[in-house]
Design an enzyme around this catalytic site. Structure first.
Site, PDB file in Angstrom:
ATOM      1  N   ASP A   1      -4.519  -4.724   5.999  1.00 16.83           N
ATOM      2  CA  ASP A   1      -4.841  -5.614   4.893  1.00 16.83           C
ATOM      3  C   ASP A   1      -3.697  -6.603   4.669  1.00 16.83           C
ATOM      4  O   ASP A   1      -2.524  -6.222   4.688  1.00 16.83           O
ATOM      5  CB  ASP A   1      -5.084  -4.798   3.624  1.00 16.83           C
ATOM      6  CG  ASP A   1      -5.645  -5.631   2.486  1.00 16.83           C
ATOM      7  OD1 ASP A   1      -6.297  -6.655   2.771  1.00 16.83           O
ATOM      8  OD2 ASP A   1      -5.429  -5.258   1.313  1.00 16.83           O
TER       9      ASP A   1
ATOM     10  N   HIS B   1      -2.622  -1.194  -3.328  1.00 20.44           N
ATOM     11  CA  HIS B   1      -3.754  -0.299  -3.134  1.00 20.44           C
ATOM     12  C   HIS B   1      -3.563   0.917  -4.036  1.00 20.44           C
ATOM     13  O   HIS B   1      -2.700   1.761  -3.796  1.00 20.44           O
ATOM     14  CB  HIS B   1      -3.851   0.152  -1.676  1.00 20.44           C
ATOM     15  CG  HIS B   1      -4.129  -0.960  -0.723  1.00 20.44           C
ATOM     16  ND1 HIS B   1      -3.939  -0.844   0.634  1.00 20.44           N
ATOM     17  CD2 HIS B   1      -4.571  -2.230  -0.929  1.00 20.44           C
ATOM     18  CE1 HIS B   1      -4.263  -1.993   1.222  1.00 20.44           C
ATOM     19  NE2 HIS B   1      -4.654  -2.846   0.287  1.00 20.44           N
TER      20      HIS B   1
ATOM     21  N   MET C   1      -0.118   1.224   5.025  1.00 18.80           N
ATOM     22  CA  MET C   1      -0.859   1.498   6.250  1.00 18.80           C
ATOM     23  C   MET C   1      -2.030   0.522   6.367  1.00 18.80           C
ATOM     24  O   MET C   1      -2.510  -0.027   5.380  1.00 18.80           O
ATOM     25  CB  MET C   1      -1.365   2.937   6.283  1.00 18.80           C
ATOM     26  CG  MET C   1      -2.375   3.304   5.225  1.00 18.80           C
ATOM     27  SD  MET C   1      -2.869   5.040   5.349  1.00 18.80           S
ATOM     28  CE  MET C   1      -4.132   5.129   4.076  1.00 18.80           C
TER      29      MET C   1
ATOM     30  N   SER D   1       0.855  -1.188   0.000  1.00 18.21           N
ATOM     31  CA  SER D   1       0.000   0.000   0.000  1.00 18.21           C
ATOM     32  C   SER D   1       0.887   1.232   0.000  1.00 18.21           C
ATOM     33  O   SER D   1       1.734   1.373  -0.878  1.00 18.21           O
ATOM     34  CB  SER D   1      -0.942  -0.038   1.213  1.00 18.21           C
ATOM     35  OG  SER D   1      -1.845   1.047   1.184  1.00 18.21           O
ATOM     36  N   THR D   2       0.746   2.104   0.982  1.00 17.31           N
ATOM     37  CA  THR D   2       1.471   3.375   0.999  1.00 17.31           C
ATOM     38  C   THR D   2       2.979   3.171   0.851  1.00 17.31           C
ATOM     39  O   THR D   2       3.591   2.440   1.617  1.00 17.31           O
ATOM     40  CB  THR D   2       1.193   4.128   2.316  1.00 17.31           C
ATOM     41  OG1 THR D   2      -0.206   4.115   2.568  1.00 17.31           O
ATOM     42  CG2 THR D   2       1.686   5.564   2.231  1.00 17.31           C
TER      43      THR D   2
END
Length: 357
Positions: A296, A199, A293, A172-173
């Protein structure tokens, strides 16, 4: 607001600056000042020393890419790009990530104020997370080379690999450059089937898959509903679609894309892909959780571990945001916690049957 997060909001639209600033202030983030273009953004960073900058991509006088590059050179500060949904902006957004931006958030279209209001919790969360990133410590290369030789750390050894291995990567991030780096170091001889869940909003995953394809010896493409995956190929989950593994036969798997409700507040969700891979794939499985973050992937690694998979998580020191890897480690199902440079070799170690000098 002592000790709180302080932001600079850069956008050439007065209306958009006001909307973003109001959302951040309502979310407990102090807006130190606003900037109308990249030049003003750089000056604002030097004058106010904020924790984070929200940066529009297209601005007059100096665009977001140039401003990001200058900020990283003069006073490194976490930058979150705000990008409209166009192919051109997707290209520019990824270029900004190459220049040092941490992540991006898709600007809403249509009724901007209404849609931005709907996305306000997501925006506050990602700005808060990006603000915590130590931009001085992230050591990934800006332009990973193609994987023409042995993976990092493999030396001159020759490896033999298990048959028909499948790799699931979740991030993600801060993840796009990390995913690119890992894929660039995986040799085609490993014959992996790779499923990538980053993401990322709709409209950006196609360009993301092209970037990985250009940097990797693997054939990488954006997933389509019903797409099949064989050895030496990789699929990137399409933005705003869950990617599940529908079936697996003779070393080839087939995926299904759905608009089922978000899981862990995201779609695509890593958990969906990992869970279905664990249920369907009966050949060797490897799961990797990279920076990001939230939580997940935590349930996914449990399911994969129960199915006999080997699990690797990125370490805190090289993660932009140590959220997803931390939650994965807390499950007790992670076999190895590695810095990003060692993850490609760690993946190969899990599928190696023999090593000769």
């Amino acid at each position: 607001m002592p000790g709180g997060t302080r932001a600079v909001v850069a956008d050439d639209s007065h209306f958009m600056r006001s909307v973003i600033s109001d959302i951040l202030e309502e979310g407990g983030i102090e807006v130190a000042t606003e900037a109308r273009n990249g030049r003003e953004a750089v000056d604002a960073v030097l004058a106010h020393e904020p924790d984070v900058v929200t940066m529009d991509v297209e601005m007059p006088e100096m665009n977001g890419i140039e401003a990001t590059e200058m900020i990283m050179a003069e006073r490194p500060t976490p930058v979150l790009m705000l990008s409209a949904h166009t192919d051109e902006n997707a290209d520019v957004t990824f270029e900004a990530l190459d220049k040092g931006a941490v992540d991006f958030f898709r600007k809403p279209g249509g009724e901007v104020s209404m849609e931005m209001s709907r996305l306000k919790d997501q925006l506050v969360d990602i700005v808060t997370s990006v603000a915590k990133v130590d931009v001085g410590k992230r050591g990934t290369r800006s332009s990973p080379s193609r994987a023409g030789g042995p993976a990092s750390g493999a030396g001159t050894e020759s490896r033999s690999y298990v048959g028909d291995p499948t790799l699931v990567i979740g991030s993600s991030t801060g993840g796009p450059k990390m995913v690119e780096q890992v894929m660039a170091e995986l040799p085609i001889e490993a014959d992996l089937r790779v499923l990538i869940v980053q993401h990322m909003p709709e409209g950006f995953t196609g360009r993301f898959s092209e970037r990985i394809d250009n940097r990797s010896d693997y054939d990488v493409r954006e997933a389509a509903d019903g797409a099949r995956l064989a050895g030496g190929e990789a699929l990137v989950a399409a933005g705003d679609r869950h990617m599940s593994v529908k079936n697996y036969r003779n070393g080839r798997l087939r995926v299904k894309l759905t608009r089922d409700p978000p899981e862990n507040s995201v779609r695509p969700a890593v958990d969906v892909t990992m869970r279905t891979a664990a249920a369907v794939v009966d050949d060797p499985l490897v799961g990797v959780i990279l920076t990001g973050m939230g939580g997940d992937g935590a349930d996914g690694v449990v399911r994969m571990k129960d199915a006999g998979a080997r699990i690797i998580a990125q370490d805190e020191a090289t993660s932009a945001v140590y959220g997803m890897p931390k939650r994965a480690v807390e499950t007790g199902c992670v076999d190895s916690v590695l810095p990003i440079d060692e993850i490609p070799n760690g993946i190969l170690d899990t599928i190696t049957t023999e090593v000769t000098s």
